[in-house]
Design a protein around this motif. Structure first.
Motif, mmCIF file in Angstrom:
data_model
loop_
_atom_site.group_PDB
_atom_site.id
_atom_site.type_symbol
_atom_site.label_atom_id
_atom_site.label_comp_id
_atom_site.label_asym_id
_atom_site.label_seq_id
_atom_site.Cartn_x
_atom_site.Cartn_y
_atom_site.Cartn_z
ATOM 1 N N SER A 19 -4.167 3.021 -3.252
ATOM 2 C CA SER A 19 -3.304 3.267 -2.098
ATOM 3 C C SER A 19 -2.849 1.995 -1.391
ATOM 4 O O SER A 19 -2.022 2.044 -0.487
ATOM 5 N N SER A 23 2.349 -6.853 -2.478
ATOM 6 C CA SER A 23 3.768 -6.673 -2.762
ATOM 7 C C SER A 23 4.475 -8.003 -2.540
ATOM 8 O O SER A 23 3.882 -8.935 -1.992
ATOM 9 N N ALA A 30 1.266 -3.619 0.816
ATOM 10 C CA ALA A 30 1.917 -2.313 0.724
ATOM 11 C C ALA A 30 0.839 -1.241 0.819
ATOM 12 O O ALA A 30 -0.189 -1.335 0.149
ATOM 13 N N ASN A 32 0.389 2.996 0.804
ATOM 14 C CA ASN A 32 0.890 4.358 0.691
ATOM 15 C C ASN A 32 0.103 5.172 1.716
ATOM 16 O O ASN A 32 -1.082 5.441 1.521
ATOM 17 N N LYS A 33 0.770 5.544 2.816
ATOM 18 C CA LYS A 33 0.080 6.188 3.938
ATOM 19 C C LYS A 33 -0.701 7.433 3.526
ATOM 20 O O LYS A 33 -1.867 7.571 3.872
ATOM 21 N N TYR A 34 -0.058 8.337 2.803
ATOM 22 C CA TYR A 34 -0.712 9.592 2.434
ATOM 23 C C TYR A 34 -1.935 9.328 1.554
ATOM 24 O O TYR A 34 -3.023 9.821 1.826
ATOM 25 N N LEU A 35 -1.750 8.532 0.513
ATOM 26 C CA LEU A 35 -2.854 8.246 -0.403
ATOM 27 C C LEU A 35 -3.978 7.473 0.291
ATOM 28 O O LEU A 35 -5.157 7.713 0.054
ATOM 29 N N ALA A 92 10.408 9.223 -1.060
ATOM 30 C CA ALA A 92 9.060 8.918 -1.564
ATOM 31 C C ALA A 92 8.595 7.569 -1.028
ATOM 32 O O ALA A 92 7.422 7.381 -0.707
ATOM 33 N N HIS A 93 9.541 6.631 -0.909
ATOM 34 C CA HIS A 93 9.222 5.289 -0.416
ATOM 35 C C HIS A 93 8.877 5.292 1.066
ATOM 36 O O HIS A 93 8.206 4.383 1.548
ATOM 37 N N GLN A 95 6.780 6.912 2.560
ATOM 38 C CA GLN A 95 5.327 7.004 2.711
ATOM 39 C C GLN A 95 4.668 5.628 2.601
ATOM 40 O O GLN A 95 3.493 5.490 2.874
ATOM 41 N N ILE A 96 5.438 4.629 2.177
ATOM 42 C CA ILE A 96 4.870 3.298 1.954
ATOM 43 C C ILE A 96 5.227 2.363 3.103
ATOM 44 O O ILE A 96 6.383 2.243 3.479
ATOM 45 N N TYR A 98 5.153 -1.534 4.422
ATOM 46 C CA TYR A 98 5.084 -2.923 3.969
ATOM 47 C C TYR A 98 4.816 -3.793 5.191
ATOM 48 O O TYR A 98 5.547 -3.730 6.169
#
Length: 118
Positions: A19, A23, A30, A32-35, A92-93, A95-96, A98
């Motif tokens: 997660s 980057s 980076a 991934n908020k959900y993960l 989808a991005h 959720q990420i 940076y």
């Protein structure tokens, strides 16, 4: 105990977490908020990396240590099918996150000591 930037660094250098990753050639973090919420913050008390279960608290720590959120720039296509495909990718991005801090750079680990809480 390790301070927040040191914990973050160890996570980035570990292969245990999917997660969070380096980057921009090791210049940005980076997440991934959900993960991240499931993989890192959802752990039991004994396995917890941070003393929180909330992504807001992690983002607050990033801000306190001088990290700034970096916006990703996406070029949009003129054709409708390409535009719709790009919209799905951008969604989808979203959720990420940076984050950038000049003192937090994979190529310059000695700068980690200058990464201080405000």
């Amino acid at each position: 105990p390790l301070c927040f930037p040191e914990k973050l660094w160890k996570m980035l250098e570990s292969d245990q977490f999917q997660s969070i990753w380096w980057s921009e050639g090791g210049k940005c973090v980076a997440i991934n908020k959900y993960l991240f919420e499931v993989e890192v913050l959802g752990r039991g008390v004994c396995q917890r990396v941070f003393n929180t279960q909330h992504i807001r608290s992690v983002i607050r720590q990033l801000n306190l240590y001088g990290f700034t959120k970096v916006q990703r720039d996406f070029q949009r296509s003129a054709s409708l099918p390409e535009f719709l495909a790009e919209e799905a990718a951008v969604s989808a991005h979203s959720q990420i996150i940076y984050c950038y801090n000049p003192s937090f750079n994979r190529a310059h680990p000695w700068l980690l000591g200058t990464c201080k809480r405000r």
